[in-house]
Design an enzyme around this catalytic site. Sequence first.
Site, mmCIF file in Angstrom:
data_model
loop_
_atom_site.group_PDB
_atom_site.id
_atom_site.type_symbol
_atom_site.label_atom_id
_atom_site.label_comp_id
_atom_site.label_asym_id
_atom_site.label_seq_id
_atom_site.Cartn_x
_atom_site.Cartn_y
_atom_site.Cartn_z
ATOM 1 N N CYS A 52 0.864 -1.180 0.000
ATOM 2 C CA CYS A 52 0.000 0.000 0.000
ATOM 3 C C CYS A 52 0.901 1.230 0.000
ATOM 4 C CB CYS A 52 -0.880 -0.027 1.243
ATOM 5 S SG CYS A 52 -1.864 1.473 1.475
ATOM 6 N N CYS A 62 -0.787 3.780 -6.462
ATOM 7 C CA CYS A 62 -1.691 3.157 -5.486
ATOM 8 C C CYS A 62 -1.814 1.726 -5.962
ATOM 9 C CB CYS A 62 -3.057 3.833 -5.504
ATOM 10 S SG CYS A 62 -4.333 2.909 -4.608
HETATM 11 N N1 DGL Z 1 -4.052 0.538 -1.998
HETATM 12 C C1 DGL Z 1 -3.718 1.694 -1.270
HETATM 13 C C2 DGL Z 1 -2.499 2.413 -1.794
HETATM 14 O O1 DGL Z 1 -1.641 1.813 -2.419
HETATM 15 C C3 DGL Z 1 -4.764 2.600 -0.689
HETATM 16 C C4 DGL Z 1 -6.176 2.554 -1.088
HETATM 17 C C5 DGL Z 1 -7.072 3.255 -0.069
HETATM 18 O O2 DGL Z 1 -7.420 2.618 0.924
HETATM 19 O O3 DGL Z 1 -7.376 4.448 -0.270
HETATM 20 O O4 DGL Z 1 -2.310 3.575 -1.564
#
Ligand code: DGL
Length: 265
Positions: free
Chosen positions: A75, A189
């Site tokens: 993440c 993301c």
């Molecule tokens: N998948 C996450 C990232 O790489 C965040 C998504 C979220 O919960 O807003 O930032």
Amino acid sequence: MSDMRPILFFDSGVGGLSVLGPTRALLPAAPFVYVADSAGFPYGTKSEAEIAARVPALLGRLAERYRPRLIVIACNTASTIALAAVRAALDLPIVGTVPAIKPAAAISVTRAIGVLGTKATVRQPYVDDLTARFASDCLVLRHGSAELVELAEAKLRGTATDPARYAAVLDGLLSQPGGERIDTIVNACTHFPLVEAELTAAAPRAIRFVDGSAGIARRVATLTQGQEWPDAAGEGRAVFTGGNADIAALAPALARYGLNRLEPL
Ligand code: DGL
């Protein structure tokens, strides 16, 4: 004796699957625990203070429970805000996921790149730093989107999504001054590579999308080189921290990533 300790992947939702995929391909015998912090989802609209308080504490609890050999924070939002704090708190290797600005700058011909992340990620000093170190000769435009996270979550639950919504997200980046020059977009993301086909189809011209998942897979393979794995093929379980994650609808997508056991934390 075989070593049963899993590799633990962590994200707010399904985004970390885009990193798990290439890692599983390199390490087919590894057991994986994939944790989606569905009780805390989404991260991208939260404050730095909320993420910094939540992520290290939760990972500490998960490390005690699952005894992983290594943790991948799959993440960008959690990594750009809390990676240092997690590393300081836990005595095991922690691999973070941060925007792939370096590889994007290496391939951009027009010297104009876009960084598409969550609202929280694109405002981080970590991104300023990566830009200054690796893309100082590029125009680097950023756009934060919570909607694209929702679209990826919906897609993995088997829900059809409207192509116009991907075009609108891209427009938030490409309509900025200089945006017409962008030839490379960083999917900053982990949810966004899951909808890369939709983004490519919605783009008004040929644009390359770049993310760090293959590099992270190689890093995990290097860090676990020479370690023992369980005798049976790698087992995968998906763990949800709570909330209304509609987990049943995710089961087919999770199974495609080898996550056949689903359980609450
Ligand atoms: N998948 C996450 C990232 O790489 C965040 C998504 C979220 O919960 O807003 O930032």
